[in-house]
Design a protein around this motif. Structure first.
Motif, PDB file in Angstrom:
ATOM      1  N   MET A   1       0.838  -1.187   0.000  1.00 44.75           N
ATOM      2  CA  MET A   1       0.000   0.000   0.000  1.00 44.75           C
ATOM      3  C   MET A   1       0.878   1.244   0.000  1.00 44.75           C
ATOM      4  O   MET A   1       1.880   1.295   0.696  1.00 44.75           O
ATOM      5  N   THR A   2       0.463   2.240  -0.755  1.00 45.27           N
ATOM      6  CA  THR A   2       1.221   3.484  -0.777  1.00 45.27           C
ATOM      7  C   THR A   2       0.897   4.308   0.465  1.00 45.27           C
ATOM      8  O   THR A   2      -0.104   4.063   1.140  1.00 45.27           O
ATOM      9  N   SER A   3       1.729   5.293   0.752  1.00 39.48           N
ATOM     10  CA  SER A   3       1.475   6.137   1.924  1.00 39.48           C
ATOM     11  C   SER A   3       0.182   6.928   1.754  1.00 39.48           C
ATOM     12  O   SER A   3      -0.538   7.168   2.725  1.00 39.48           O
ATOM     13  N   ALA A   4      -0.142   7.319   0.518  1.00 37.53           N
ATOM     14  CA  ALA A   4      -1.389   8.050   0.268  1.00 37.53           C
ATOM     15  C   ALA A   4      -2.606   7.166   0.549  1.00 37.53           C
ATOM     16  O   ALA A   4      -3.590   7.618   1.146  1.00 37.53           O
ATOM     17  N   SER A   5      -2.564   5.911   0.139  1.00 36.06           N
ATOM     18  CA  SER A   5      -3.703   5.029   0.385  1.00 36.06           C
ATOM     19  C   SER A   5      -3.818   4.676   1.871  1.00 36.06           C
ATOM     20  O   SER A   5      -4.917   4.518   2.389  1.00 36.06           O
ATOM     21  N   LEU A   6      -2.678   4.566   2.559  1.00 35.63           N
ATOM     22  CA  LEU A   6      -2.728   4.341   4.011  1.00 35.63           C
ATOM     23  C   LEU A   6      -3.339   5.536   4.724  1.00 35.63           C
ATOM     24  O   LEU A   6      -4.147   5.386   5.642  1.00 35.63           O
ATOM     25  N   ARG A   7      -2.967   6.744   4.286  1.00 36.57           N
ATOM     26  CA  ARG A   7      -3.542   7.959   4.883  1.00 36.57           C
ATOM     27  C   ARG A   7      -5.048   8.039   4.621  1.00 36.57           C
ATOM     28  O   ARG A   7      -5.819   8.355   5.505  1.00 36.57           O
TER      29      ARG A   7
END
Length: 79
Positions: A1-7
């Motif tokens: 998962m990318t950091s944007a999707s985690l956020r």
């Protein structure tokens, strides 16, 4: 998962609705405030369109700076 999707997932978990607002939901709130017939008696109010986030986490409310911006916009709109 990318950091944007985690956020995004983390933010969605903080919203009682469990998801971000759709463009149509934001547009409906704007249309309500822009409609003189529907909102002519609304003055200086903050209308949170946040899926209930500020209702369960009041410390996240937009505060006086945002309220002042809405009040100025409303005053300019009614001139």
């Amino acid at each position: 998962m990318t950091s944007a999707s985690l956020r995004a997932k983390s933010l969605a978990a903080q919203v009682p609705a469990g998801r971000p607002a759709s463009v149509a939901e934001i547009a409906a709130a704007i249309a309500y405030l822009a409609d003189d017939g529907a909102s002519s008696f609304v003055q200086g109010a903050v209308l949170p369109v946040d899926g209930g986030r500020t209702a369960v986490r009041p410390h996240l409310s937009p505060g006086p700076v945002a309220a002042a911006g809405i009040s100025r916009w409303t005053a300019a709109r009614t001139r």
